[in-house]
Design a protein around this motif. Structure first.
Motif, PDB file in Angstrom:
ATOM      1  N   ASP A 180     -49.305   0.066  -5.370  1.00  0.00           N
ATOM      2  CA  ASP A 180     -49.461   0.995  -4.247  1.00  0.00           C
ATOM      3  C   ASP A 180     -49.085   0.421  -2.887  1.00  0.00           C
ATOM      4  N   VAL A 181     -49.025  -0.886  -2.729  1.00  0.00           N
ATOM      5  CA  VAL A 181     -48.827  -1.515  -1.415  1.00  0.00           C
ATOM      6  C   VAL A 181     -47.587  -2.414  -1.457  1.00  0.00           C
ATOM      7  N   PHE A 182     -46.772  -2.332  -0.395  1.00  0.00           N
ATOM      8  CA  PHE A 182     -45.597  -3.203  -0.324  1.00  0.00           C
ATOM      9  C   PHE A 182     -45.372  -3.694   1.099  1.00  0.00           C
ATOM     10  N   VAL A 183     -44.661  -4.812   1.196  1.00  0.00           N
ATOM     11  CA  VAL A 183     -44.228  -5.388   2.476  1.00  0.00           C
ATOM     12  C   VAL A 183     -42.718  -5.562   2.396  1.00  0.00           C
ATOM     13  N   LYS A 184     -42.017  -5.170   3.462  1.00  0.00           N
ATOM     14  CA  LYS A 184     -40.562  -5.210   3.445  1.00  0.00           C
ATOM     15  C   LYS A 184     -40.019  -5.830   4.722  1.00  0.00           C
ATOM     16  N   ALA A 185     -39.113  -6.793   4.579  1.00  0.00           N
ATOM     17  CA  ALA A 185     -38.375  -7.376   5.709  1.00  0.00           C
ATOM     18  C   ALA A 185     -36.921  -6.937   5.585  1.00  0.00           C
ATOM     19  N   SER A 186     -36.298  -6.587   6.712  1.00  0.00           N
ATOM     20  CA  SER A 186     -34.928  -6.074   6.658  1.00  0.00           C
ATOM     21  C   SER A 186     -34.122  -6.555   7.861  1.00  0.00           C
ATOM     22  N   TYR A 187     -32.804  -6.544   7.685  1.00  0.00           N
ATOM     23  CA  TYR A 187     -31.895  -6.921   8.777  1.00  0.00           C
ATOM     24  C   TYR A 187     -30.626  -6.074   8.676  1.00  0.00           C
ATOM     25  N   VAL A 188     -30.210  -5.503   9.799  1.00  0.00           N
ATOM     26  CA  VAL A 188     -28.985  -4.702   9.878  1.00  0.00           C
ATOM     27  C   VAL A 188     -28.159  -5.217  11.051  1.00  0.00           C
ATOM     28  N   HIS A 189     -26.867  -5.448  10.818  1.00  0.00           N
ATOM     29  CA  HIS A 189     -25.971  -5.948  11.871  1.00  0.00           C
ATOM     30  C   HIS A 189     -24.784  -4.986  11.972  1.00  0.00           C
ATOM     31  N   GLN A 190     -24.766  -4.164  13.021  1.00  0.00           N
ATOM     32  CA  GLN A 190     -23.710  -3.169  13.171  1.00  0.00           C
ATOM     33  C   GLN A 190     -22.739  -3.547  14.285  1.00  0.00           C
ATOM     34  N   LYS A 191     -21.448  -3.218  14.048  1.00  0.00           N
ATOM     35  CA  LYS A 191     -20.407  -3.446  15.045  1.00  0.00           C
ATOM     36  C   LYS A 191     -19.622  -2.159  15.264  1.00  0.00           C
ATOM     37  N   TYR A 192     -19.226  -1.941  16.525  1.00  0.00           N
ATOM     38  CA  TYR A 192     -18.400  -0.793  16.885  1.00  0.00           C
ATOM     39  C   TYR A 192     -17.233  -1.282  17.737  1.00  0.00           C
ATOM     40  N   GLY A 193     -16.060  -0.749  17.456  1.00  0.00           N
ATOM     41  CA  GLY A 193     -14.904  -1.055  18.282  1.00  0.00           C
ATOM     42  C   GLY A 193     -14.890  -0.203  19.548  1.00  0.00           C
ATOM     43  N   LYS A 194     -14.131  -0.623  20.532  1.00  0.00           N
ATOM     44  CA  LYS A 194     -14.034   0.091  21.800  1.00  0.00           C
ATOM     45  C   LYS A 194     -13.540   1.525  21.579  1.00  0.00           C
ATOM     46  N   SER A 195     -14.180   2.478  22.255  1.00  0.00           N
ATOM     47  CA  SER A 195     -13.772   3.882  22.135  1.00  0.00           C
ATOM     48  C   SER A 195     -12.549   4.149  22.992  1.00  0.00           C
ATOM     49  N   ASP A 196     -11.880   5.264  22.730  1.00  0.00           N
ATOM     50  CA  ASP A 196     -10.795   5.704  23.600  1.00  0.00           C
ATOM     51  C   ASP A 196     -11.366   6.136  24.945  1.00  0.00           C
ATOM     52  N   GLU A 197     -10.569   6.034  25.984  1.00  0.00           N
ATOM     53  CA  GLU A 197     -11.035   6.387  27.330  1.00  0.00           C
ATOM     54  C   GLU A 197     -10.994   7.894  27.543  1.00  0.00           C
ATOM     55  N   LYS A 198     -12.045   8.425  28.177  1.00  0.00           N
ATOM     56  CA  LYS A 198     -12.119   9.842  28.519  1.00  0.00           C
ATOM     57  C   LYS A 198     -12.339   9.975  30.028  1.00  0.00           C
ATOM     58  N   GLN A 199     -11.710  10.994  30.620  1.00  0.00           N
ATOM     59  CA  GLN A 199     -11.838  11.218  32.050  1.00  0.00           C
ATOM     60  C   GLN A 199     -13.110  12.010  32.357  1.00  0.00           C
ATOM     61  N   GLY A 200     -13.872  11.528  33.359  1.00  0.00           N
ATOM     62  CA  GLY A 200     -15.107  12.196  33.751  1.00  0.00           C
ATOM     63  C   GLY A 200     -15.355  12.043  35.232  1.00  0.00           C
ATOM     64  N   ASP A 201     -16.377  12.725  35.729  1.00  0.00           N
ATOM     65  CA  ASP A 201     -16.681  12.755  37.160  1.00  0.00           C
ATOM     66  C   ASP A 201     -17.643  11.636  37.538  1.00  0.00           C
ATOM     67  N   LEU A 202     -17.409  11.007  38.676  1.00  0.00           N
ATOM     68  CA  LEU A 202     -18.314  10.025  39.249  1.00  0.00           C
ATOM     69  C   LEU A 202     -18.363  10.231  40.751  1.00  0.00           C
ATOM     70  N   ASN A 203     -19.459  10.821  41.220  1.00  0.00           N
ATOM     71  CA  ASN A 203     -19.645  11.067  42.654  1.00  0.00           C
ATOM     72  C   ASN A 203     -18.458  11.801  43.275  1.00  0.00           C
ATOM     73  N   GLY A 204     -17.963  12.824  42.564  1.00  0.00           N
ATOM     74  CA  GLY A 204     -16.902  13.656  43.097  1.00  0.00           C
ATOM     75  C   GLY A 204     -15.495  13.159  42.858  1.00  0.00           C
ATOM     76  N   ARG A 205     -15.341  12.049  42.168  1.00  0.00           N
ATOM     77  CA  ARG A 205     -14.003  11.561  41.851  1.00  0.00           C
ATOM     78  C   ARG A 205     -13.877  11.345  40.346  1.00  0.00           C
ATOM     79  N   THR A 206     -12.671  11.433  39.854  1.00  0.00           N
ATOM     80  CA  THR A 206     -12.419  11.315  38.423  1.00  0.00           C
ATOM     81  C   THR A 206     -12.154   9.861  38.051  1.00  0.00           C
ATOM     82  N   VAL A 207     -12.904   9.364  37.083  1.00  0.00           N
ATOM     83  CA  VAL A 207     -12.733   7.985  36.620  1.00  0.00           C
ATOM     84  C   VAL A 207     -12.667   7.990  35.092  1.00  0.00           C
TER      85      VAL A 207
END
Length: 295
Positions: A248-275
């Motif tokens: 009925d009782v268990f103990v579990k240790a776990s490890y996860v190592h995730q990696k993500y590559g850089k996303s494509d750039e998207k244009q958005g607003d920053l204080n009224g200017r597009t960046v």
């Protein structure tokens, strides 16, 4: 107001995604529940998030700190309460989890007036997350005390990342300001693993599992710029060690190592200017420990 509505819509969508996965698991397992037992577990984990940019020395964003997690699910890994599994056969499971925590943040801001060097902005990040998946597999029993597992899983997870900086002095305005960002991420994923089980006594078992997780797709929406970003998926390792103290009782240790590559750039607003906005190459590490109970 429109940004708040967007975040609210994303939270609703993530909840529907997770609940849909869990209901599908109940439906698929509902036709054959022999040997299935429900469980609940409570755990803590140490979490790290690192972003790095090619033309910068050091890390663009670094987070680390504790998070808590509650898990609930059902599986046939142990057999029934009255008799442990003794034969080879199919493995079935569905799992859900809720995560929350507060970690330290050290990063950057796009506001030139802040005059804060990249990677030195301090604050805290508040996390809330949900996940659910379904597992199918096969167990080969080599002897009365040793067996081997092969598993595959499909699932989805969603998390809210609320970044709040400490006060920053703005010399040109002779005042202080803090910076906030809210990100919502949705991610369907697939997992595959191999495992080995050692039946130490009639009631206790030690299980080691290792495998790979692949994010099928990752969508991240930030209230800064109101853009959708899609970090590139990379195959990521995970492992776990479970000690079933008794039936009925268990103990579990776990490890996860995730990696993500850089996303494509998207244009958005920053204080009224597009960046241009993009998600830098990112690495996350999660080291967890949990205690659970079958019922």
């Amino acid at each position: 107001m429109s940004k708040l509505k967007t975040v609210s819509s994303l939270l609703v969508a993530s909840s529907l995604l997770v609940s849909g996965v869990s209901r599908a698991g109940e439906s698929l397992l509902g036709s054959n529940t022999e040997g299935m037992r429900h469980y609940v577990s409570y755990g803590a984990e140490y979490y790290k998030w690192d972003e790095s940019v090619d033309n910068m020395d050091g890390k663009y964003v670094a987070e680390h700190g504790p998070r808590l997690r509650v898990n609930f699910g059902s599986n046939n890994y142990l057999g029934t309460r009255n008799s442990l599994d003794t034969q080879s056969g199919l493995l079935k499971a569905w799992d859900m989890s809720v995560m929350f925590g507060i970690v330290r943040y050290k990063g950057s801001t796009l506001d030139d007036q802040a005059n804060v060097p990249n990677g030195s902005l301090k604050g805290k990040t508040y996390y809330t997350g949900y996940s659910a998946d379904m597992t199918r597999g096969y167990r080969y029993r080599a002897s009365d005390s040793v067996s081997f597992d092969m598993k595959g899983a499909l699932g989805g997870q969603a998390w809210l990342r609320n970044i709040r900086s400490d006060d920053v002095y703005i010399a040109s305005e002779n005042t202080t300001r803090n910076y906030n960002a809210v990100e919502v991420t949705l991610q369907p994923y697939a997992k595959a693993s191999l495992g080995a089980n050692w039946q130490m006594t009639a009631d206790s078992r030690l299980s080691l599992e290792g495998g790979a997780l692949y994010p099928i797709k990752t969508w991240t929406h930030s209230n800064q710029g109101s853009v959708w970003l899609e970090p590139k998926s990379k195959l990521s390792p995970f492992t776990s060690l479970t000690w079933n103290i008794n039936k009925d009782v268990f103990v579990k240790a776990s490890y996860v190592h995730q990696k993500y590559g850089k996303s494509d750039e998207k244009q958005g607003d920053l204080n009224g200017r597009t960046v241009g906005y993009y998600q830098p190459a990112t690495t996350t590490s999660t080291l967890g420990l949990e205690v659970g109970f079958y019922f």
